[in-house]
Design a protein around this motif. Sequence first.
Motif, PDB file in Angstrom:
ATOM      1  N   THR A   1      48.199  18.187   7.102  1.00  0.00           N
ATOM      2  CA  THR A   1      47.296  17.909   5.974  1.00  0.00           C
ATOM      3  C   THR A   1      47.142  16.403   5.772  1.00  0.00           C
ATOM      4  O   THR A   1      46.041  15.894   5.545  1.00  0.00           O
TER       5      THR A   1
ATOM      6  N   ASP B   1      44.610  29.008   7.918  1.00  0.00           N
ATOM      7  CA  ASP B   1      43.419  29.051   7.054  1.00  0.00           C
ATOM      8  C   ASP B   1      43.370  27.901   6.049  1.00  0.00           C
ATOM      9  O   ASP B   1      42.323  27.293   5.832  1.00  0.00           O
ATOM     10  N   GLU B   2      44.520  27.624   5.431  1.00  0.00           N
ATOM     11  CA  GLU B   2      44.550  26.564   4.416  1.00  0.00           C
ATOM     12  C   GLU B   2      44.205  25.203   5.021  1.00  0.00           C
ATOM     13  O   GLU B   2      43.565  24.376   4.386  1.00  0.00           O
TER      14      GLU B   2
ATOM     15  N   GLU C   1      40.515  24.797   5.462  1.00  0.00           N
ATOM     16  CA  GLU C   1      39.876  24.361   4.195  1.00  0.00           C
ATOM     17  C   GLU C   1      39.910  22.838   4.045  1.00  0.00           C
ATOM     18  O   GLU C   1      39.057  22.257   3.395  1.00  0.00           O
ATOM     19  N   HIS C   2      40.924  22.211   4.665  1.00  0.00           N
ATOM     20  CA  HIS C   2      41.003  20.738   4.608  1.00  0.00           C
ATOM     21  C   HIS C   2      40.281  20.080   5.783  1.00  0.00           C
ATOM     22  O   HIS C   2      40.396  18.877   5.991  1.00  0.00           O
TER      23      HIS C   2
END
Length: 293
Positions: free
Chosen positions: A19, A39-40, A43-44
């Motif tokens: 991230t 998936d998370e 999103e980034h």
Amino acid sequence: MAMEVGFLGLGIMGKAMATNLLRNGFKVTVWNRTLSKCDELVEHGASIGETPAAVAKKCKCIIAMLSDPSAALSVVFDKDGVLEEICHGKGYIDMSTVDADTSLKISEAIISKGGHFLEAPVSGSKKPAEDGQLVILAAGEKALYEEAILAFNVLGKKSFFLGQVGNGAKMKLVVNMIMGSMMNAFSEGLVLAGNSGLDPHTLLDVLDLGAIANPMFKLKGPTMIQSSYSPAFPLKHQQKDMRLALALGDENAVSMPVAAAANEAFKKARSLGLGDLDFSAVHETVKDLHYPS
Ligand SMILES: NC(=O)C1=CN([C@@H]2O[C@H](COP(=O)(O)OP(=O)(O)OC[C@H]3O[C@@H](n4cnc5c(N)ncnc54)[C@H](OP(=O)(O)O)[C@@H]3O)[C@@H](O)[C@H]2O)C=CC1
Ligand SMILES: O=CCCC(=O)O
């Protein structure tokens, strides 16, 4: 142009590190054994690689952050592993905490395919990983270290280059051996204070003003007193590090009775089902000895 990196392993540390790279303008292609954890990151702004081999095919530089030696080996050597696609001009950086032999095996395989290798385990936990404040303990090919320094500067507050492959792994194990022993002494102190009629919070205040004040006691003390062990550094990984450090002690004929006792306490904690909690949950084994259920 944004640097493109592959990232294998999105556990507590890998998720925070990948991230951070995305936030700082890197193009990141991620893979995790449990693919839904990607998936998370998508999103980034991350892309997904279906396998470690697919990530290695796409990216010039691939970082791994995996649980232990068997995971680190599996992602390289198994079917659809990194080795199928690593080739001349590509770099593989393993940031997992493993032993020197594991790292050397991976290094030899990557280099035999024309790739470049660096081991780069880290000191610092979930929060430093989120904040880009890790301490990076790199060893292996200096040229790859110099290429990777832009990424390391995002992930960490300080990077060390320690020479030949194995030195990063060994340094990390020595540090975590000390940390695991300290955590056991701290747990015993908290229980001794409480059971002898002292307020453990006052013990924390006293410790914090003296010669053995340290960020770990300050951070973990209050939550340990509350028996709250939300995992930043899973206990099962700390026990793995004690085990690997003790093996390093064996190889070098270094007697380590304190570390051996600490390892037993972490093993006991695992046997009580505490392996997925924070390593500070070893505190429960000391309490358990004094309050048998
Ligand atoms: N947490 C911390 O404070 C620190 C941890 N470390 C070290 O960093 C590494 C990662 O730690 P952390 O993120 O906390 O651990 P986690 O347990 O949170 O994550 C482990 C990762 O390894 C993957 N994995 C496990 N087994 C396999 C396998 N056989 N094949 C492929 N992938 C596998 C997991 O995938 P899946 O999601 O599918 O389970 C997950 O992505 C460890 O070596 C640890 O010792 C170093 C410094 C600090
Ligand atoms: O390997 C885990 C280290 C955790 C820490 O340095 O706080």
